[in-house]
Design a protein around this motif. Structure first.
Motif, PDB file in Angstrom:
ATOM      1  N   GLN A  90       6.392  -1.291  -2.176  1.00  0.00           N
ATOM      2  CA  GLN A  90       7.232  -0.103  -2.279  1.00  0.00           C
ATOM      3  C   GLN A  90       7.826   0.337  -0.941  1.00  0.00           C
ATOM      4  O   GLN A  90       8.889   0.968  -0.903  1.00  0.00           O
ATOM      5  CB  GLN A  90       6.475   1.043  -2.946  1.00  0.00           C
ATOM      6  CG  GLN A  90       5.247   1.515  -2.192  1.00  0.00           C
ATOM      7  CD  GLN A  90       4.493   2.570  -2.939  1.00  0.00           C
ATOM      8  OE1 GLN A  90       5.039   3.610  -3.304  1.00  0.00           O
ATOM      9  NE2 GLN A  90       3.218   2.325  -3.194  1.00  0.00           N
ATOM     10  N   LEU A  91       7.203  -0.030   0.164  1.00  0.00           N
ATOM     11  CA  LEU A  91       7.728   0.371   1.473  1.00  0.00           C
ATOM     12  C   LEU A  91       8.991  -0.388   1.855  1.00  0.00           C
ATOM     13  O   LEU A  91       9.646  -0.030   2.828  1.00  0.00           O
ATOM     14  CB  LEU A  91       6.646   0.230   2.544  1.00  0.00           C
ATOM     15  CG  LEU A  91       5.450   1.176   2.368  1.00  0.00           C
ATOM     16  CD1 LEU A  91       4.405   0.926   3.445  1.00  0.00           C
ATOM     17  CD2 LEU A  91       5.876   2.631   2.354  1.00  0.00           C
ATOM     18  N   GLN A  92       9.362  -1.415   1.078  1.00  0.00           N
ATOM     19  CA  GLN A  92      10.647  -2.070   1.334  1.00  0.00           C
ATOM     20  C   GLN A  92      11.798  -1.159   0.918  1.00  0.00           C
ATOM     21  O   GLN A  92      12.916  -1.316   1.393  1.00  0.00           O
ATOM     22  CB  GLN A  92      10.757  -3.430   0.635  1.00  0.00           C
ATOM     23  CG  GLN A  92      11.125  -3.375  -0.834  1.00  0.00           C
ATOM     24  CD  GLN A  92      11.196  -4.731  -1.508  1.00  0.00           C
ATOM     25  OE1 GLN A  92      10.523  -5.679  -1.123  1.00  0.00           O
ATOM     26  NE2 GLN A  92      12.021  -4.837  -2.528  1.00  0.00           N
ATOM     27  N   LEU A  93      11.528  -0.186   0.054  1.00  0.00           N
ATOM     28  CA  LEU A  93      12.556   0.725  -0.431  1.00  0.00           C
ATOM     29  C   LEU A  93      12.399   2.134   0.136  1.00  0.00           C
ATOM     30  O   LEU A  93      13.377   2.827   0.348  1.00  0.00           O
ATOM     31  CB  LEU A  93      12.527   0.775  -1.966  1.00  0.00           C
ATOM     32  CG  LEU A  93      13.515   1.690  -2.675  1.00  0.00           C
ATOM     33  CD1 LEU A  93      14.951   1.349  -2.297  1.00  0.00           C
ATOM     34  CD2 LEU A  93      13.337   1.595  -4.191  1.00  0.00           C
ATOM     35  N   PHE A  94      11.176   2.542   0.383  1.00  0.00           N
ATOM     36  CA  PHE A  94      10.903   3.912   0.808  1.00  0.00           C
ATOM     37  C   PHE A  94      10.220   3.932   2.174  1.00  0.00           C
ATOM     38  O   PHE A  94       9.511   3.001   2.530  1.00  0.00           O
ATOM     39  CB  PHE A  94      10.004   4.613  -0.222  1.00  0.00           C
ATOM     40  CG  PHE A  94      10.609   4.656  -1.592  1.00  0.00           C
ATOM     41  CD1 PHE A  94      11.630   5.556  -1.887  1.00  0.00           C
ATOM     42  CD2 PHE A  94      10.166   3.798  -2.580  1.00  0.00           C
ATOM     43  CE1 PHE A  94      12.194   5.583  -3.155  1.00  0.00           C
ATOM     44  CE2 PHE A  94      10.725   3.829  -3.850  1.00  0.00           C
ATOM     45  CZ  PHE A  94      11.742   4.725  -4.136  1.00  0.00           C
ATOM     46  N   ASP A  95      10.406   5.036   2.899  1.00  0.00           N
ATOM     47  CA  ASP A  95       9.773   5.199   4.208  1.00  0.00           C
ATOM     48  C   ASP A  95       8.281   5.495   4.100  1.00  0.00           C
ATOM     49  O   ASP A  95       7.539   5.262   5.042  1.00  0.00           O
ATOM     50  CB  ASP A  95      10.448   6.333   4.991  1.00  0.00           C
ATOM     51  CG  ASP A  95      11.863   5.973   5.391  1.00  0.00           C
ATOM     52  OD1 ASP A  95      12.179   4.773   5.522  1.00  0.00           O
ATOM     53  OD2 ASP A  95      12.671   6.906   5.576  1.00  0.00           O
ATOM     54  N   GLU A  96       7.885   6.028   2.965  1.00  0.00           N
ATOM     55  CA  GLU A  96       6.468   6.303   2.720  1.00  0.00           C
ATOM     56  C   GLU A  96       6.170   6.002   1.256  1.00  0.00           C
ATOM     57  O   GLU A  96       7.072   5.930   0.433  1.00  0.00           O
ATOM     58  CB  GLU A  96       6.124   7.746   3.055  1.00  0.00           C
ATOM     59  CG  GLU A  96       6.918   8.770   2.272  1.00  0.00           C
ATOM     60  CD  GLU A  96       6.663  10.192   2.756  1.00  0.00           C
ATOM     61  OE1 GLU A  96       6.482  11.064   1.882  1.00  0.00           O
ATOM     62  OE2 GLU A  96       6.657  10.422   3.971  1.00  0.00           O
ATOM     63  N   LYS A  97       4.895   5.828   0.960  1.00  0.00           N
ATOM     64  CA  LYS A  97       4.506   5.489  -0.404  1.00  0.00           C
ATOM     65  C   LYS A  97       4.854   6.619  -1.369  1.00  0.00           C
ATOM     66  O   LYS A  97       4.636   7.787  -1.072  1.00  0.00           O
ATOM     67  CB  LYS A  97       3.012   5.185  -0.481  1.00  0.00           C
ATOM     68  CG  LYS A  97       2.644   3.891   0.178  1.00  0.00           C
ATOM     69  CD  LYS A  97       1.185   3.564  -0.041  1.00  0.00           C
ATOM     70  CE  LYS A  97       0.875   2.180   0.523  1.00  0.00           C
ATOM     71  NZ  LYS A  97      -0.498   1.782   0.214  1.00  0.00           N
ATOM     72  N   VAL A  98       5.393   6.234  -2.529  1.00  0.00           N
ATOM     73  CA  VAL A  98       5.709   7.207  -3.573  1.00  0.00           C
ATOM     74  C   VAL A  98       4.679   7.154  -4.699  1.00  0.00           C
ATOM     75  O   VAL A  98       4.682   7.999  -5.576  1.00  0.00           O
ATOM     76  CB  VAL A  98       7.126   6.986  -4.144  1.00  0.00           C
ATOM     77  CG1 VAL A  98       8.182   7.246  -3.075  1.00  0.00           C
ATOM     78  CG2 VAL A  98       7.282   5.597  -4.736  1.00  0.00           C
ATOM     79  N   ALA A  99       3.815   6.138  -4.664  1.00  0.00           N
ATOM     80  CA  ALA A  99       2.769   5.990  -5.686  1.00  0.00           C
ATOM     81  C   ALA A  99       1.543   5.344  -5.054  1.00  0.00           C
ATOM     82  O   ALA A  99       1.659   4.421  -4.254  1.00  0.00           O
ATOM     83  CB  ALA A  99       3.272   5.138  -6.838  1.00  0.00           C
ATOM     84  N   GLU A 100       0.398   5.846  -5.433  1.00  0.00           N
ATOM     85  CA  GLU A 100      -0.871   5.305  -4.933  1.00  0.00           C
ATOM     86  C   GLU A 100      -1.642   4.558  -6.023  1.00  0.00           C
ATOM     87  O   GLU A 100      -2.433   3.680  -5.715  1.00  0.00           O
ATOM     88  CB  GLU A 100      -1.755   6.425  -4.381  1.00  0.00           C
ATOM     89  CG  GLU A 100      -1.194   7.111  -3.147  1.00  0.00           C
ATOM     90  CD  GLU A 100      -1.281   6.262  -1.887  1.00  0.00           C
ATOM     91  OE1 GLU A 100      -2.113   5.342  -1.834  1.00  0.00           O
ATOM     92  OE2 GLU A 100      -0.490   6.522  -0.967  1.00  0.00           O
ATOM     93  N   THR A 101      -1.409   4.927  -7.277  1.00  0.00           N
ATOM     94  CA  THR A 101      -2.158   4.334  -8.385  1.00  0.00           C
ATOM     95  C   THR A 101      -1.191   3.682  -9.370  1.00  0.00           C
ATOM     96  O   THR A 101      -0.003   4.014  -9.384  1.00  0.00           O
ATOM     97  CB  THR A 101      -2.963   5.418  -9.142  1.00  0.00           C
ATOM     98  OG1 THR A 101      -2.037   6.302  -9.798  1.00  0.00           O
ATOM     99  CG2 THR A 101      -3.885   6.190  -8.209  1.00  0.00           C
ATOM    100  N   PRO A 102      -1.698   2.789 -10.212  1.00  0.00           N
ATOM    101  CA  PRO A 102      -0.836   2.205 -11.235  1.00  0.00           C
ATOM    102  C   PRO A 102      -0.181   3.252 -12.130  1.00  0.00           C
ATOM    103  O   PRO A 102       1.001   3.132 -12.468  1.00  0.00           O
ATOM    104  CB  PRO A 102      -1.778   1.297 -12.024  1.00  0.00           C
ATOM    105  CG  PRO A 102      -2.821   0.903 -11.027  1.00  0.00           C
ATOM    106  CD  PRO A 102      -3.022   2.142 -10.182  1.00  0.00           C
ATOM    107  N   GLN A 103      -0.901   4.285 -12.495  1.00  0.00           N
ATOM    108  CA  GLN A 103      -0.330   5.333 -13.346  1.00  0.00           C
ATOM    109  C   GLN A 103       0.807   6.059 -12.632  1.00  0.00           C
ATOM    110  O   GLN A 103       1.851   6.311 -13.220  1.00  0.00           O
ATOM    111  CB  GLN A 103      -1.401   6.331 -13.778  1.00  0.00           C
ATOM    112  CG  GLN A 103      -0.849   7.402 -14.709  1.00  0.00           C
ATOM    113  CD  GLN A 103      -1.907   8.362 -15.210  1.00  0.00           C
ATOM    114  OE1 GLN A 103      -3.088   8.208 -14.930  1.00  0.00           O
ATOM    115  NE2 GLN A 103      -1.484   9.359 -15.951  1.00  0.00           N
TER     116      GLN A 103
END
Length: 87
Positions: free
Chosen positions: A16-29
């Protein structure tokens, strides 16, 4: 829920960091909810990705396969499909 595949969710969580500067999700849900909220799609081929990007307003018609794969919105999945997240 749209039921994104396990490989789709895991790939997104790992990359996800290829698109965002920081994580937008930590879990599968959280990842699945993010995909649903942002109308993420899974497509079968690079041609489908190119068409989808064009329909979404990006000028992708002249892009090579490598250029499409380098787009931060495109995540190649291990099974040969592609996740596209236009956030």
């Amino acid at each position: 829920m749209a039921n994104f595949s396990k490989e789709c969710i895991e790939t997104f969580l790992n990359k996800q960091l290829q698109l965002f500067d920081e994580k937008v999700a930590e879990t599968p849900q959280e990842a699945e909810e993010f995909h649903e909220d942002n109308l993420a799609v899974v497509l079968d081929s690079i041609e489908d990705v190119r068409d989808y990007l064009d329909e979404s307003g990006m000028d992708a018609a002249q892009l090579s396969k490598d250029e499409i794969l380098q787009a931060s919105e495109v995540f190649a999945l291990p099974g040969g499909k592609y996740l596209v997240v236009l956030a």
